[in-house]
Each structure stands twice: as C-alpha cells, then as structure tokens.
Design a protein around this motif. Structure first.
Motif, PDB file in Angstrom:
ATOM      1  N   ALA A   7      17.765  39.952  39.585  1.00 29.50           N
ATOM      2  CA  ALA A   7      18.846  39.632  38.514  1.00 29.50           C
ATOM      3  C   ALA A   7      20.044  40.390  39.190  1.00 29.50           C
ATOM      4  N   GLY A   8      19.895  41.497  40.030  1.00 30.00           N
ATOM      5  CA  GLY A   8      20.879  42.357  40.510  1.00 30.00           C
ATOM      6  C   GLY A   8      21.685  41.231  41.382  1.00 30.00           C
ATOM      7  N   VAL A  11      23.571  38.647  39.641  1.00 28.68           N
ATOM      8  CA  VAL A  11      25.008  39.150  39.180  1.00 28.68           C
ATOM      9  C   VAL A  11      25.654  38.979  40.297  1.00 28.68           C
ATOM     10  N   ILE A  12      25.532  39.613  41.432  1.00 27.95           N
ATOM     11  CA  ILE A  12      26.447  39.644  42.648  1.00 27.95           C
ATOM     12  C   ILE A  12      27.086  38.355  42.994  1.00 27.95           C
ATOM     13  N   GLY A  15      29.357  37.088  40.637  1.00 26.78           N
ATOM     14  CA  GLY A  15      30.669  37.753  40.892  1.00 26.78           C
ATOM     15  C   GLY A  15      31.536  37.182  42.217  1.00 26.78           C
ATOM     16  N   LEU A  18      32.775  33.900  41.223  1.00 28.74           N
ATOM     17  CA  LEU A  18      33.996  33.915  40.364  1.00 28.74           C
ATOM     18  C   LEU A  18      35.485  34.603  41.248  1.00 28.74           C
ATOM     19  N   MET A  19      35.050  35.598  42.094  1.00 25.17           N
ATOM     20  CA  MET A  19      36.224  36.312  42.850  1.00 25.17           C
ATOM     21  C   MET A  19      36.760  34.825  43.875  1.00 25.17           C
ATOM     22  N   VAL A  22      39.113  32.894  42.072  1.00 25.49           N
ATOM     23  CA  VAL A  22      40.436  33.564  41.685  1.00 25.49           C
ATOM     24  C   VAL A  22      41.243  33.395  43.170  1.00 25.49           C
ATOM     25  N   ILE A  23      40.666  33.817  44.212  1.00 23.90           N
ATOM     26  CA  ILE A  23      41.229  33.979  45.502  1.00 23.90           C
ATOM     27  C   ILE A  23      41.469  32.773  46.328  1.00 23.90           C
ATOM     28  N   GLY A  26      44.914  31.120  44.821  1.00 27.56           N
ATOM     29  CA  GLY A  26      45.840  31.756  45.019  1.00 27.56           C
ATOM     30  C   GLY A  26      46.383  31.859  46.526  1.00 27.56           C
ATOM     31  N   MET A  27      45.286  31.620  47.496  1.00 26.33           N
ATOM     32  CA  MET A  27      45.815  31.460  48.699  1.00 26.33           C
ATOM     33  C   MET A  27      46.204  30.275  48.886  1.00 26.33           C
ATOM     34  N   ALA A  30      49.961  30.397  47.589  1.00 26.79           N
ATOM     35  CA  ALA A  30      50.771  31.170  48.500  1.00 26.79           C
ATOM     36  C   ALA A  30      51.063  30.386  49.571  1.00 26.79           C
ATOM     37  N   ARG A  33      53.480  27.476  49.092  1.00 30.56           N
ATOM     38  CA  ARG A  33      54.796  28.095  48.872  1.00 30.56           C
ATOM     39  C   ARG A  33      55.620  28.357  49.912  1.00 30.56           C
ATOM     40  N   VAL A  34      55.001  28.898  50.905  1.00 34.86           N
ATOM     41  CA  VAL A  34      55.426  29.259  52.105  1.00 34.86           C
ATOM     42  C   VAL A  34      55.546  28.052  53.079  1.00 34.86           C
TER      43      VAL A  34
END
Lengths: 152, 155
Positions: A7-8, A11-12, A15, A18-19, A22-23, A26-27, A30, A33-34
């Motif tokens: 279970a632990g 969860v990790i 996570g 999910l991270m 997000v990242i 975003g990368m 960025a 854009r540059v």
C-alpha cells in the motif's frame, strides 16, 4: 506486513505519476517558450544581416527636404517602421513615394526599390537652412547617413 | 490473534501515512520547481525577444546640449517594452546614472508603451561633461547597446 509495504509503495507510485504529470508539461512549455524566442531572435538577426539601405540623394527642393533611399538589401521593409533623423532630431516624413511604381499609399518597401521621403521643415525645431545631415534607420536598426545638399 | 491484527492495522496505517507525507513533501518541492522554471523561461524568453539600437547620429552636435545627453533608441526587438526610467539602466563613462537623472519619452506616441520600431528619447542629466570622448551604455532587459560621442571637438 506485506500489504502495508504494497500500500505504501502504491501511494508513492501514484504520487510519482502525479508529479510527473505536473513537471513534464511544465518543462515542455518552458522549453517551447525559450525555443520559440530563440528562433525569433535568429530570424531577426538574419533579417538584420540581409538588410541594407543607401541614401542616394538628400536635397532641399521647393522648401521641402527630399531624401531618396534605396533598399539595397534582400528583405522587405516597412516605411511606417523606418525612422528618419534630421540633424539628430526625429522627424516623421509627410509623404513617402516608391519611385519605381509611383505609389505613395504602400507601406512595403521591397528590395531594389527606391523611396523618396519628404520632410516638412515645420516638423523640425530648426529651420530648413540649418538642415545639415540626414540619417535613415530601418526597422532592424540598419542605417545610412548623408549630408543635405542644396540651399533653402 | 486480535493483537496481531491490531498491530498489522497500525503498521498499515503508519505506512500509508509515511508514504503520503513523503509524496506530499516531494509534490510541494516539484510544484515550487515547476513555478520557478516557468518564471525563468518567461524571463529568458523576454530577454531573447528584447533588442534595441541607439540610432542617434554621433556626428551630430545635438547629442550634448545644456549639460544633457540626448539619445534616440529604436526598439528593434519582437516585443513591446515599457518606457520607464527604472527599467532603463544608463552608464555614462563607466558610472551608473540614477533613474531620477534620466528622462524617457516615446516619440510620436502617448503613454509609456514603447512598441516595436518606435523611437524612445532618453535624456540624461549630467554635471557637465569635459571636452573629449565620452561613452554611454544603455541596458534594457539584458539587451545592451553602447554609444560614443565627442564633446567640443570642433569648437
């Protein structure tokens, strides 16, 4: 014990996913854009290298300063984005005509075309008899300068 | 038997809590990193899109008059800039000129929007310049241009 570890770990793992969710966007944003800004800068530099103007004539004629400038580069320029300095003072030409087509409505100034910029002395703080030099600057910053000929 | 189940339950809840805390802390870090990366990319993109040229005629007499140096700057970049003394850094002969001694004005335009191809007049107040060669460096958004001129050359 086994189910607790599982279970632990679960969860990790969720996570971490999910991270990453997000990242990674975003990368990518960025980076995009540059990269876009770098591409635009490269295009601008190339345009600047390929742009050149030459003043053929700058003389006072019938109370008006006429400046004849040739686009000697390989880029299309905009007359509205071209700046004119007379005795280091910024002036806006009252009229600009492409001599090859006798067109004074167009804003486009194509390669090999010559434009005649007419400057009204009333737009300048000094009198026409004080006009000594003219500088024409393109939208990319390329410029040419010459002395004014003729008497007021 | 009941004691074993309860201890297993406690370990299970503890492992979930620890895993959740680790993920929460890591997620906060990732979120901060993401925001910083976005800000940095925006700044980098702005810096790459900013460019200007000092178009004043160095041979002209009008550069230095009445203890003031007047420069004309053309926005040759891809983005509109804000004509604000605090955004424009001026260095005259190697010395920083404070923003209260610099005045800016976008020619042929109202307001402080310095659009692409527009010309900005920058007036720099000085304590009087000696005859000789002088150099002004102007920096906007990390774009920089320098200008050299002579005072009192033909007097």
């Amino acid at each position: 014990m086994g189910i607790s570890v599982s279970a632990g770990t679960a969860v990790i793992l969720v996570g971490v996913f999910l991270m990453l969710g997000v990242i990674v966007p975003g990368m990518l944003n960025a980076h995009d854009r540059v990269t876009t800004a770098t591409d635009r800068m490269d295009e601008r530099t190339l345009d600047q290298k390929q742009t050149s103007v030459q003043i053929e004539r700058a003389e006072i004629d019938n109370g008006t300063l006429e400046v004849e400038v040739e686009n000697t580069g390989t880029t299309s320029l905009h007359l509205s984005k071209t700046s004119v300095l007379v005795n280091n003072e910024y002036v806006v030409p009252t009229n600009s005509t492409i001599t090859e087509t006798n067109d004074n409505e167009t804003d486009l100034w194509l390669p090999d075309e010559t434009t005649v910029l007419e400057i009204d002395p009333a737009d300048h703080s000094e009198g026409l008899e004080e006009f000594a030099d003219v500088k024409v600057v393109t939208q990319f910053g390329n410029a040419d300068r010459t002395d004014v000929e003729g008497d007021a | 038997m009941a004691g074993v189940s309860i201890s297993h339950l406690i370990i299970f809840i503890a492992s979930i809590l620890i895993a959740g805390t680790v993920v929460g802390v890591a997620f906060t870090g990732v979120d901060q990193f993401n925001s910083a990366m976005e800000d940095r990319s925006l700044t980098a993109a702005e810096q790459l899109r900013t460019d200007f040229s000092i178009i004043s005629d160095p041979a002209s007499d009008g550069i230095y008059e009445n203890d003031e140096v007047t420069l004309l700057l053309k926005n040759t970049g891809d983005m509109n800039l804000v004509a604000d003394e605090r955004q424009i850094n001026v260095i005259l002969n190697g010395r920083y000129v404070p923003s209260d001694r610099v005045e800016v004005d976008v020619l042929e335009s109202d307001g402080n929007n310095w659009r692409t191809s527009d010309v900005l007049e920058v007036t720099i107040e000085t304590d009087g310049l000696d005859d000789g060669d002088h150099r002004v460096a102007v920096r906007v958004n990390s774009a920089e241009d320098a200008f050299e001129f002579r005072v009192g050359g033909d007097d």
